[in-house]
Structures are given as C-alpha cells and as structure tokens.
Scaffold this active site. Sequence first.
Site, short mmCIF file in Angstrom:
data_model
loop_
_atom_site.label_atom_id
_atom_site.label_comp_id
_atom_site.label_asym_id
_atom_site.label_seq_id
_atom_site.Cartn_x
_atom_site.Cartn_y
_atom_site.Cartn_z
N LYS A 5 14.55 -23.60 50.06
CA LYS A 5 15.84 -23.35 49.41
C LYS A 5 15.71 -23.42 47.89
CE LYS A 5 19.02 -26.79 48.90
NZ LYS A 5 19.49 -26.86 47.52
N ASN A 6 15.05 -24.48 47.40
CA ASN A 6 15.01 -24.70 45.96
C ASN A 6 14.05 -23.76 45.23
OD1 ASN A 6 16.92 -26.62 46.25
ND2 ASN A 6 15.61 -28.38 45.76
N ARG A 45 25.93 -26.27 42.67
CA ARG A 45 25.58 -26.50 41.27
C ARG A 45 24.48 -25.58 40.78
NH1 ARG A 45 26.68 -30.70 38.45
NH2 ARG A 45 24.63 -30.46 37.52
N CYS A 49 29.00 -34.47 41.04
CA CYS A 49 28.81 -34.27 42.47
C CYS A 49 28.61 -35.62 43.10
CB CYS A 49 27.67 -33.32 42.76
SG CYS A 49 26.07 -34.03 42.47
N ARG A 105 25.09 -35.58 36.93
CA ARG A 105 24.31 -34.33 36.87
C ARG A 105 24.76 -33.38 35.76
NH1 ARG A 105 22.74 -32.44 42.88
NH2 ARG A 105 21.01 -31.50 41.79
N PRO A 106 24.55 -33.76 34.51
CA PRO A 106 24.94 -32.87 33.41
C PRO A 106 24.01 -31.65 33.28
CG PRO A 106 23.80 -34.82 32.58
CD PRO A 106 23.92 -35.00 34.06
N VAL A 107 24.45 -30.67 32.47
CA VAL A 107 23.59 -29.50 32.20
C VAL A 107 23.32 -29.37 30.71
CG1 VAL A 107 24.15 -28.17 34.27
CG2 VAL A 107 25.60 -27.94 32.24
N ASP A 108 23.48 -30.49 29.98
CA ASP A 108 23.32 -30.46 28.52
C ASP A 108 21.96 -29.92 28.08
OD1 ASP A 108 22.50 -32.91 29.79
OD2 ASP A 108 22.10 -33.75 27.81
N LEU A 109 20.91 -30.23 28.85
CA LEU A 109 19.58 -29.80 28.43
C LEU A 109 19.40 -28.28 28.59
CD1 LEU A 109 17.54 -32.76 29.97
CD2 LEU A 109 18.35 -32.51 27.62
N ASP A 142 14.64 -35.97 46.94
CA ASP A 142 15.24 -35.28 48.09
C ASP A 142 14.71 -35.78 49.44
OD1 ASP A 142 16.76 -33.83 46.37
OD2 ASP A 142 15.72 -31.93 46.64
N ARG A 149 23.97 -26.26 54.14
CA ARG A 149 23.59 -25.74 52.81
C ARG A 149 22.06 -25.66 52.69
NH1 ARG A 149 25.13 -29.31 48.41
NH2 ARG A 149 23.71 -27.83 47.47
C1 UD1 Z 1 16.84 -30.11 41.39
C2 UD1 Z 1 16.92 -29.80 42.86
C3 UD1 Z 1 17.43 -31.01 43.64
C4 UD1 Z 1 16.59 -32.24 43.31
C5 UD1 Z 1 16.45 -32.44 41.81
C6 UD1 Z 1 15.47 -33.54 41.42
C7 UD1 Z 1 17.36 -27.42 42.93
C8 UD1 Z 1 18.35 -26.33 43.21
N1 UD1 Z 1 17.82 -28.66 43.05
O1 UD1 Z 1 18.16 -30.40 40.96
O2 UD1 Z 1 17.36 -30.73 45.02
O3 UD1 Z 1 17.20 -33.39 43.85
O4 UD1 Z 1 15.98 -31.23 41.18
O5 UD1 Z 1 14.22 -33.27 41.95
O6 UD1 Z 1 16.21 -27.17 42.65
N2 UD1 Z 1 19.67 -34.10 33.67
C9 UD1 Z 1 20.28 -34.28 32.45
N3 UD1 Z 1 20.65 -33.17 31.75
C10 UD1 Z 1 20.43 -31.90 32.19
C11 UD1 Z 1 19.79 -31.73 33.44
C12 UD1 Z 1 19.42 -32.86 34.14
O7 UD1 Z 1 20.51 -35.40 32.00
O8 UD1 Z 1 20.78 -30.93 31.50
C13 UD1 Z 1 19.27 -35.31 34.46
C14 UD1 Z 1 20.03 -35.38 35.80
O9 UD1 Z 1 21.27 -36.03 35.65
C15 UD1 Z 1 19.07 -36.17 36.65
C16 UD1 Z 1 17.68 -35.72 36.13
O10 UD1 Z 1 17.92 -35.15 34.87
O11 UD1 Z 1 19.21 -37.55 36.42
C17 UD1 Z 1 16.98 -34.72 37.02
O12 UD1 Z 1 17.85 -33.65 37.32
P1 UD1 Z 1 17.36 -32.16 37.55
O13 UD1 Z 1 15.87 -32.13 37.71
O14 UD1 Z 1 17.94 -31.28 36.52
O15 UD1 Z 1 18.03 -31.82 38.96
P2 UD1 Z 1 18.49 -30.39 39.40
O16 UD1 Z 1 17.65 -29.37 38.73
O17 UD1 Z 1 19.98 -30.30 39.28
#
Ligand code: UD1
Length: 420
Positions: free
Chosen positions: A22-23, A93, A117, A122-126, A307, A399
């Site tokens: 899936k990922n 997401r 969630c 789970r921010p997307v700031d980065l 996961d 999902r």
């Molecule tokens: C992906 C996987 C998810 C898995 C996770 C961690 C997909 C679709 N999903 O989720 O199944 O559990 O990796 O292996 O591939 N963070 C920030 N800012 C950002 C982005 C992330 O602070 O902009 C933090 C998150 O809150 C979290 C950490 O970074 O604590 C890791 O998150 P991230 O690797 O981004 O997870 P996803 O990509 O959402």
Amino acid sequence: MDKLIIQGGSVLEGEVRISGAKNAALPILAGSLLATQPVKITNMPHLRDITTMMELTGGMGARFVLDDHRGVEVYAEDIRSFEAPYELVKTMRASILVLGPLLTRFGQARVSFPGGCAIGARPVDLHLKGMEKLGAKITIDNGYIHASAPKGLQGCDIAFDTVTVTGTENLMMAAVLAKGITTLHHAAREPEVVDLAHYLNHLGAKIQGAGTDTIVIEGIQELGGGEYAVMPDRIEAGTFLTAAAITRGKIKLKQVLPNTMQQIIHKLMEAGADIQVTDNTITLDMHGKRPKAIQLSTAPYPGFPTDMQAQMIALNTVAEGVGHVVETIFENRFLHVQEMQRMGADIILEGNTAIITGKEHLKGAPVMATDLRASASLVLAGLVAEGETMIDRIYHIDRGYEVIEEKLSQLGARIYREQG
Ligand code: UD1
C-alpha cells in the site's frame, strides 16, 4: 458498518500470497501525475486507500484501465484540475502526496490540509517548508494549502529536521521536474521510498541515493511512460508472520521481499520462531511452542517499523515473560492497548512505553478498531482469545489489508465478516 467475527483457538498453517505494498502503491499512483505518457502499474493491491487515490487523481483528469491481474494503466496526459478536496483528504492523509507532482508539473496545487488523526498530530510542515525552498509560494486559506510556482520549481538543498516518509516522497517527486539539482538530506530510507525512486527512474527521472539518507535528484523536462511492478507489502507480510507466531503455527509467505523485513524477522526469531528465507519466500514455524516476550523500540527504517508495533504488542500479550515496546514515531499510537485490556491483556502504559506481561490466554470480547494497524493487532488478539471476538469499525482494516479474512480463513482461522 461491517464487523469481523473471530472464533479463537485455531493454529494457522499453510501458504499465503502477499499483496503489493500500500505505502509504495500510493506514492507511485500520485507520481503518475508527473507522466505525460501512459504508464502501467502491476501488483497493485485491492485496497480502499488505493481506490481513494484513484478517485482523487481521477477527479483531476487521470484515466485508469484496470485488468484482471492487479494491473492498472494510468493516462495522465490531460490533467485539468489541481485540487485535492477535503472529502477525500479527510479519509486518507496520504492524499498530500499529490502536492509535489501537481506543483512541479503544472505550477499549481490546492490540497485540503490533512487534519489530525487517531495516532497523533501528524503535521505536514516539512512537506511545505521543502516546497517553499524549491521556490513555491504557499498560503493556507479556508483549510486548504494553496501552492503556486508559475515559473516552475528550482532545485536546491533541503535538510529534513525529522525523518518523514511521505515528506521525502513528496519532495522527491517535486524535484523530478525542477530545474537543476535537488539534494534531500536526512531523507527517509524506507524501502517504499526506494520503490518510488525506481519507478520514477524507470519513466526517465534521474534520482540517485534512494535508500540512503541523501537523495540527489537531477531535474528533467518531462517524464515518459512505462510499466512497473509495485514491491510486496512488508507490513502485511509481518502481520501474517505474527499471526502464525501468536497461534503457534507454521506458514509460508510467497511473493515477499525478506531483505526489506530484517528487523521484523529478527524480532520473531527472538520470540522463538524458526524462520527460513529465500529471495521471495519466508517460512515461519513455531513448532507448537508458546512465543517468548520481545523487547523493541520503533524507529525509522532500517529500525523496527511503527506499523508493526501494535501487532507485536498482541504477540507479547500471550508470550512467556514481560515485553517492553517503545513507540518513538507517533505520540498516541497505543489505542489498541485499551481494547486488548478488555480482552484480559496485562498491559501498563508508561509514557511511550507499553509493558506487557504475557498471559496463557486472552478472552474474546467485542472490541473497536481505531486505526489501520491497531485493527490488525485486534485480529491477532482475537485469533488466540478463548471464545468469540467481534471487531467493530473494520473499515480501517480494509484501507490497508487485502481480503484479510479470506487469507486468514485459508490458513485455518475461523473468521468471517458480518455486513452491517
Ligand atoms: C508513513 C506511512 C505510515 C507510517 C509512517 C512512519 C505512508 C502512506 N504512510 O506515514 O504508514 O506509519 O510513515 O513510518 O507511507 N512529521 C512532522 N512534520 C512533517 C511530517 C512528519 O513533524 O511534515 C513527523 C510526524 O508527526 C511523525 C514523524 O514525523 O512523528 C514521522 O512521520 P512520517 O514519516 O511523515 O509519516 P507519514 O509519511 O505520514
């Protein structure tokens, strides 16, 4: 709402085919928005999240032709809308993955801001900071991220503060059509990032270093077409191995990539499993023995995957001894613990550590799925519980797991779906 009903106590035995990941499939589908020629993606898993991503990109103008063998042809030459609406983003997401491709190919994107969630903020700031560094103008308005780069993106150096999987994928895709060289430092090394890079390179991209923490992308003008097979799902594979271990059974997984699962295999061996691997199969045999408690801490790849954390807690609830499981990636990823306690599990939470004292048996109970992997862990707990376990809200499991009840039934589990 559908429910899963499980009669515990069966020992799992037999063979099972592992689906495409899936990922990996999600970013690959989003990445198809970059292609001006037709692409064919094979080994595509049949999952709710995949349908959501097709609905999302389909709404933008992508067209799909599905075959009977898990293949999908994607035609993305005529994209007319650049918007990811709230109704779809709120259910998945990973919809944020369309941001990079849309912005770099069309100079604009409007993506609903993903909310919190069940498992944390789970921010997307980065993702956004990186896009700005590539030259995009980003504004947030009415719950939507508006991104624009009318003159295209410009390659640059980006260093992530935290390892982010989809953040790395989003920026890697954005950089494919940016001018010049982009270097991603402190990048995620997950096998799914590597699979996406292989796919994009197959279509003509110039990406080097995926699988290490430094990825270098040389921008090109246009991405072509081609055919690509999605890698096997290491989390589905790990879940089935754990299902066999928890029931003291013996199973063989086919179409897997053991070299992407070393930590999982290692921990199951610590639990007492006898594991044999070839290039694309894994055989696990518990020789009828009760598993031993395992200690682990989640970490970005090549560490132990978050996961698989919930499934390992399920294993520890019936293991011999006391297991400590530390969650370092997400702050609230222990929702399954309360449900397992309702089944009689002895688990104490101390901050981000779960301390699990194994019991001989759990007891069946009605429980509720709260997120994707938590649901899988409740299925595992149900398999070893005495009596009946009823899992509500299993849309979460749909999902990310392809026909889980069918695959488990084939292995001897007594599990069925009640449609509601
Ligand atoms: C992906 C996987 C998810 C898995 C996770 C961690 C997909 C679709 N999903 O989720 O199944 O559990 O990796 O292996 O591939 N963070 C920030 N800012 C950002 C982005 C992330 O602070 O902009 C933090 C998150 O809150 C979290 C950490 O970074 O604590 C890791 O998150 P991230 O690797 O981004 O997870 P996803 O990509 O959402």
